[in-house]
Scaffold this active site. Sequence first.
Site, PDB file in Angstrom:
ATOM      1  N   SER A 149       8.382   6.658   3.381  1.00  0.00           N
ATOM      2  CA  SER A 149       8.558   8.105   2.591  1.00  0.00           C
ATOM      3  C   SER A 149      10.904   7.843   2.931  1.00  0.00           C
ATOM      4  O   SER A 149      10.957   7.607   3.498  1.00  0.00           O
ATOM      5  CB  SER A 149       7.855   8.932   3.722  1.00  0.00           C
ATOM      6  OG  SER A 149       8.380  10.062   3.057  1.00  0.00           O
ATOM      7  N   TYR A 190       6.684  14.032  11.128  1.00  0.00           N
ATOM      8  CA  TYR A 190       6.724  12.895  10.135  1.00  0.00           C
ATOM      9  C   TYR A 190       8.001  11.712   9.839  1.00  0.00           C
ATOM     10  O   TYR A 190       7.982  10.654   8.740  1.00  0.00           O
ATOM     11  CB  TYR A 190       6.136  13.386   8.615  1.00  0.00           C
ATOM     12  CG  TYR A 190       5.733  12.348   7.808  1.00  0.00           C
ATOM     13  CD1 TYR A 190       4.353  12.318   7.367  1.00  0.00           C
ATOM     14  CD2 TYR A 190       6.675  12.777   6.529  1.00  0.00           C
ATOM     15  CE1 TYR A 190       4.551  11.699   6.511  1.00  0.00           C
ATOM     16  CE2 TYR A 190       6.157  11.409   5.254  1.00  0.00           C
ATOM     17  CZ  TYR A 190       4.952  12.208   4.937  1.00  0.00           C
ATOM     18  OH  TYR A 190       4.439  10.789   4.533  1.00  0.00           O
TER      19      TYR A 190
HETATM   20  P1  NAP Z   1      -3.800  11.188   0.685  1.00  0.00           P
HETATM   21  O1  NAP Z   1      -4.454  11.601   0.013  1.00  0.00           O
HETATM   22  O2  NAP Z   1      -4.401  11.428   1.862  1.00  0.00           O
HETATM   23  O3  NAP Z   1      -4.751   9.580   1.251  1.00  0.00           O
HETATM   24  C1  NAP Z   1      -5.071   8.556   2.263  1.00  0.00           C
HETATM   25  C2  NAP Z   1      -5.916   8.154   2.933  1.00  0.00           C
HETATM   26  O4  NAP Z   1      -5.791   7.244   4.241  1.00  0.00           O
HETATM   27  C3  NAP Z   1      -7.369   8.977   3.200  1.00  0.00           C
HETATM   28  O5  NAP Z   1      -8.741   8.632   2.551  1.00  0.00           O
HETATM   29  C4  NAP Z   1      -7.058   9.571   4.559  1.00  0.00           C
HETATM   30  O6  NAP Z   1      -8.708  10.545   5.298  1.00  0.00           O
HETATM   31  C5  NAP Z   1      -6.944   7.978   5.136  1.00  0.00           C
HETATM   32  N1  NAP Z   1      -6.599   8.412   6.796  1.00  0.00           N
HETATM   33  C6  NAP Z   1      -5.734   9.364   6.942  1.00  0.00           C
HETATM   34  N2  NAP Z   1      -5.800   8.764   8.381  1.00  0.00           N
HETATM   35  C7  NAP Z   1      -7.105   7.628   9.044  1.00  0.00           C
HETATM   36  C8  NAP Z   1      -6.700   6.466   9.566  1.00  0.00           C
HETATM   37  N3  NAP Z   1      -6.439   7.072  10.664  1.00  0.00           N
HETATM   38  N4  NAP Z   1      -7.186   5.125   9.562  1.00  0.00           N
HETATM   39  C9  NAP Z   1      -7.061   5.234   8.554  1.00  0.00           C
HETATM   40  N5  NAP Z   1      -7.274   5.745   7.487  1.00  0.00           N
HETATM   41  C10 NAP Z   1      -6.733   7.122   7.526  1.00  0.00           C
HETATM   42  O7  NAP Z   1      -1.966  10.400   1.073  1.00  0.00           O
HETATM   43  P2  NAP Z   1      -2.005   9.798   0.195  1.00  0.00           P
HETATM   44  O8  NAP Z   1      -0.351  10.671  -0.594  1.00  0.00           O
HETATM   45  O9  NAP Z   1      -1.654   8.412  -0.554  1.00  0.00           O
HETATM   46  O10 NAP Z   1      -0.900   8.907   0.856  1.00  0.00           O
HETATM   47  C11 NAP Z   1      -0.341   6.984   1.244  1.00  0.00           C
HETATM   48  C12 NAP Z   1       0.781   7.196   2.337  1.00  0.00           C
HETATM   49  O11 NAP Z   1       1.458   6.906   2.129  1.00  0.00           O
HETATM   50  C13 NAP Z   1       0.685   7.876   3.741  1.00  0.00           C
HETATM   51  O12 NAP Z   1       1.369   6.659   3.920  1.00  0.00           O
HETATM   52  C14 NAP Z   1       2.368   8.636   3.414  1.00  0.00           C
HETATM   53  O13 NAP Z   1       2.274   9.312   4.399  1.00  0.00           O
HETATM   54  C15 NAP Z   1       3.102   7.656   2.161  1.00  0.00           C
HETATM   55  N6  NAP Z   1       3.872   8.677   1.526  1.00  0.00           N
HETATM   56  C16 NAP Z   1       3.080   9.803   0.670  1.00  0.00           C
HETATM   57  C17 NAP Z   1       3.668  10.524  -0.387  1.00  0.00           C
HETATM   58  C18 NAP Z   1       3.018  11.447  -1.157  1.00  0.00           C
HETATM   59  O14 NAP Z   1       3.737  12.132  -1.701  1.00  0.00           O
HETATM   60  N7  NAP Z   1       1.890  11.632  -1.254  1.00  0.00           N
HETATM   61  C19 NAP Z   1       4.677   9.786   0.160  1.00  0.00           C
HETATM   62  C20 NAP Z   1       6.003   9.639   0.783  1.00  0.00           C
HETATM   63  C21 NAP Z   1       5.181   9.013   1.051  1.00  0.00           C
HETATM   64  P3  NAP Z   1      -8.900  11.273   5.432  1.00  0.00           P
HETATM   65  O15 NAP Z   1      -8.246  12.261   4.341  1.00  0.00           O
HETATM   66  O16 NAP Z   1     -10.437  12.070   5.917  1.00  0.00           O
HETATM   67  O17 NAP Z   1      -8.008  11.632   6.743  1.00  0.00           O
END
Ligand code: NAP
Length: 257
Positions: free
Chosen positions: A148, A161
């Site tokens: 991130s 985080y």
């Molecule tokens: P998201 O929309 O919340 O999707 C994450 C998925 O992972 C959800 O289906 C979630 O299920 C699942 N998950 C959570 N805990 C888990 C576990 N212990 N084992 C397996 N699956 C699990 O998140 P996203 O925004 O796409 O983020 C994806 C990645 O990118 C993450 O690592 C995040 O930190 C990183 N990131 C995101 C952003 C952003 O702005 N969105 C920015 C920088 C980095 P549940 O909902 O049931 O928990």
Amino acid sequence: MASQRLHGRTALVTGASSGIGNAIAAEFGRQGANVVVADIRKEPKLEDERPVFEKLEEAGADATFVETDVSSADDAEAAVETAVSEYGGLDILVNNAGIYHQYQAHETPDEAWNDIIDVNLGGTFLLTRAAIPALRDSDNAKIINLASIYGLVGGENSAAYCASKGGVANVTRQLSLDYADDEVNVNALAPGIIKTAQNHEWRETDEDLLEDWENRTPWPRFGEPEDIADAALFLASDRSDFVTGHVLSVDGGWTAR
Ligand code: NAP
């Protein structure tokens, strides 16, 4: 099809039911990969998100769901075993599953700290450890970790985080050294704010913060999950064979300041 950049390869994407992982898994499927969706849920988090299996079916990709909590070593092993038993091996691991909680450091409960470190950093390690034997057998082995921008700089109210994502960024560099002899490329993506469930609530409710973020982003918009999927495709394909140990920001220039 020969023009598909991942034709015949097998990818395991954690957290692929929602958000960024959903977009990456779907793009890999369109590019000819067999996809293992490893998530704790099968349906996407947001109502307006298309289920990943719908997109994969449309792409004509072979895909399998395996219920996985990435913070469990047993689940990590089982997810990799599923890829190997279903598709005969594993070429691409995307450590995408991640969670976020917002607290000022001194108010962070033990549970929030431990959960974030266990899922974001621990999960990346456990899946990687489980996948290395299969990746060593692949001629096109790639690991892509989701860091991130908050793994590159500090962010308010995000001690756990930032610690987890800083760890993901640096373990990416470290792993690239351990597995260079095995020709496993290990890279990370550092997204800026991407429109997913992770930030859905404040995007809907906090107009000041929204404006502030957009003003601080040289390309003044939030990212789409597909922006990250495009970068992931580069790192998963042969086009990045000489790139390893790199953390690629995909943030509209946010960290360029
Ligand atoms: P998201 O929309 O919340 O999707 C994450 C998925 O992972 C959800 O289906 C979630 O299920 C699942 N998950 C959570 N805990 C888990 C576990 N212990 N084992 C397996 N699956 C699990 O998140 P996203 O925004 O796409 O983020 C994806 C990645 O990118 C993450 O690592 C995040 O930190 C990183 N990131 C995101 C952003 C952003 O702005 N969105 C920015 C920088 C980095 P549940 O909902 O049931 O928990």
